[in-house]
Design an enzyme around this catalytic site. Sequence first.
Site, PDB file in Angstrom:
ATOM      1  N   LYS A 242       0.754  -1.293   0.148  1.00  0.00           N
ATOM      2  CA  LYS A 242       0.083  -0.017  -0.111  1.00  0.00           C
ATOM      3  C   LYS A 242       0.878   1.333   0.065  1.00  0.00           C
ATOM      4  O   LYS A 242       0.590   2.144  -0.753  1.00  0.00           O
ATOM      5  CB  LYS A 242      -0.912  -0.180   1.207  1.00  0.00           C
ATOM      6  CG  LYS A 242      -2.273  -0.908   1.028  1.00  0.00           C
ATOM      7  CD  LYS A 242      -3.038  -0.489   1.947  1.00  0.00           C
ATOM      8  CE  LYS A 242      -4.589  -0.952   2.012  1.00  0.00           C
ATOM      9  NZ  LYS A 242      -4.879  -1.983   0.990  1.00  0.00           N
TER      10      LYS A 242
ATOM     11  N   GLU B 289      -4.085   8.538   6.910  1.00  0.00           N
ATOM     12  CA  GLU B 289      -4.848   9.047   5.842  1.00  0.00           C
ATOM     13  C   GLU B 289      -6.177   9.734   6.223  1.00  0.00           C
ATOM     14  O   GLU B 289      -6.675   9.300   7.060  1.00  0.00           O
ATOM     15  CB  GLU B 289      -4.713   8.191   4.584  1.00  0.00           C
ATOM     16  CG  GLU B 289      -5.564   7.049   4.593  1.00  0.00           C
ATOM     17  CD  GLU B 289      -5.813   6.182   3.204  1.00  0.00           C
ATOM     18  OE1 GLU B 289      -4.264   5.993   2.685  1.00  0.00           O
ATOM     19  OE2 GLU B 289      -6.694   5.760   2.958  1.00  0.00           O
TER      20      GLU B 289
ATOM     21  N   ARG C 222      -4.492  -8.450 -11.037  1.00  0.00           N
ATOM     22  CA  ARG C 222      -5.123  -9.935 -11.417  1.00  0.00           C
ATOM     23  C   ARG C 222      -6.517  -9.751 -11.960  1.00  0.00           C
ATOM     24  O   ARG C 222      -6.921  -8.400 -11.944  1.00  0.00           O
ATOM     25  CB  ARG C 222      -5.446 -10.561 -10.078  1.00  0.00           C
ATOM     26  CG  ARG C 222      -5.989  -9.983  -9.000  1.00  0.00           C
ATOM     27  CD  ARG C 222      -6.601 -10.639  -7.861  1.00  0.00           C
ATOM     28  NE  ARG C 222      -6.797  -9.836  -6.687  1.00  0.00           N
ATOM     29  CZ  ARG C 222      -8.175  -9.232  -6.527  1.00  0.00           C
ATOM     30  NH1 ARG C 222      -9.166  -9.398  -7.358  1.00  0.00           N
ATOM     31  NH2 ARG C 222      -8.238  -8.634  -5.477  1.00  0.00           N
TER      32      ARG C 222
END
Lengths: 482, 172
Positions: free
Chosen positions: A123, A207, A301
């Site tokens: 991340k 955040e 993916r």
Amino acid sequence: MITKSESLHKRILIINRGEIAARIAKACRELGHTAVGVWTDNEVQAKHLEVCDEWVRLPGSTNQETYLNIPNILEVCKKYQIDGVHPGYGFLSENTEFSQALVDNGITWIGPHPEAVRVMGDKAVSKEFAKKVGMPVVPGSTGPVPTIAEAIKIANEIKYPILLKAVAGGGGRGMRICHNEEDVRNNFEPVQREAASAFKNPDLLVEKFIVNPHHIEVQILADKKGNVFHFFERECSIQRRHQKIVEEAPSPFIGEDEDLRQRVCNSAVNLAKAIKYDSAGTVELIMGENKEFYFLEMNTRIQVEHPITEEITGIDLIVCMIQSAFGEDLGIPSQEWIKRTGHAIECRICAEDPITMLPAPGIVTGCETNFPQGIRFDNCLYKGLVVTPDFDPMVGKLVAKGILREVAIRKMRAALDGLLVEGLKTNIPLHKVIMKNEVFLHGKYSTNFIATEKPQDQVDTSMDYSALYKKIAGIEARRMGL
Amino acid sequence: MRNYLIDSEKNEYIVDLSKTRTHSAEMVEFEFRTIKDNLEIHKENVFIRKLADQYFASTDGVRWNKVARQDSPSIMLNVDKVYKFYQGYKPSSAGGADEGGLFTQMPGKIVKIMAAVGDHVTKGQTLIILEAMKMENEIKCGTSGIVKAIHVKAGDALENGILMMEVEAEAE
């Protein structure tokens, strides 16, 4: 002599199960490749094997011993002369140790190159990368925040509410919303501990917390020659336990705002180009009420909800993914050539209690479908299917396509009425409520939909006597030889 | 025919197929009643129609649904509840048919006896038809074996808890 790598025909190992394994096997066959499916002793009647050409039993009883057992899977690849491996989603789909090992053994990984997965799988690293290439990111710390004091300092800069989240987190685990300094003090260490135990990494990020956010994602498809295309966006804001249950394409929140749509999709393409992306992938974004959007993460993916994109664009993402992996041409002349028509909605059909939304394992004793035109049902349902707590409770994906959003919803309602699963609890009754919810019908829902609208409380749990009598009458009529 | 639905909290719904009317070779009408805590709480008729080797069901004769191909299930599902489902008998009932002795579970009148002493009978086979509460109930055999004794005859009016028939279980 034609050597393995020169041959057009490939032997593809599908290291997954359920509906996605069947979906991949069908694509392999369509392309003339050999689909090699796997099975374990836990699911001997597995439906996906019906569409495979060859079958390999994976010994062991736990996922660690079977679907996640890299050394054994590499052995299988050698023994069965596998040219390429498709991981599907989940399991080893984002495991670079596995994809690197395949590449090192001269086997094609049907997915992006390992470096893209490494960067996007973290991340903090992915956010930094996105920022560098000019993609807006949610304001917050630039890396792990070591102390409470540091977290509070950043929180004051970016303004509350803020989110404390694990660097390695996902699926809603290891994150907490803080509305003030006191919340940060109270939550910092518990979240660290949760992260340490769940992801073996206690590092936390700070955040800005976006109020009433929309989960928007852009489908990316790229080849090995540097061509990167987007296939428009999906909106996946209806989530429970931070997992999607209803998705639609295009996003009703972006709606007719083509300028916004272009900016969103182009930013995703830019990011994918920057990482030299070379497969199917998804750039996930979070969009606030003011339509400002930020990079969330990139899923390297194929995703569960890929069918809705296929329905509105006509592309076959799995086929293209396989072609791309073997360095073939995708047959897409330009971005402008890709068009979308109509609207598609997906409901994830899960073996779970429709009220509590918790998994409810059991045995499927019967399954009947009676669908209107425009319905696609990717599933692994069969009479006798045992849904165990070991696997994801999702047993199928009901996809409705209509020329307009209202039409897709109408078709979805009819399809839900026509989908009969006997023997275990499913979330079909919950989907029926969502498809009639006013907020959903107006397309103005955020990721808070389940929490604020509480569709689970509107599920009618009264005994359906007519349905019960019909079932017994059916048994009785057969018994009396009608 | 009596059906029992028992949920995880041991709440019991008794669903009686109280009347069967054959309309034609391909249409039958069933009358169903649901009893909970000794009260009839629901009643409805269901039509079953056989067409092209398939079964269709309707409650109003207007809208028909195909009946899912299903063997007699052991569980029934209703939205968020799973019920254990028993047909004709239920386990652990006082003097139920499952021990080999067939007792009346309510006062009633014998309509028909469908086996004779010495007959070989199989589990689930209907042995007696008992009219009770204006319904015909099929009393089924709870175990496979030989009919040892019959203590009643057609037309008998019986009180609750009367032993009607004894079946001697045979070793499997």
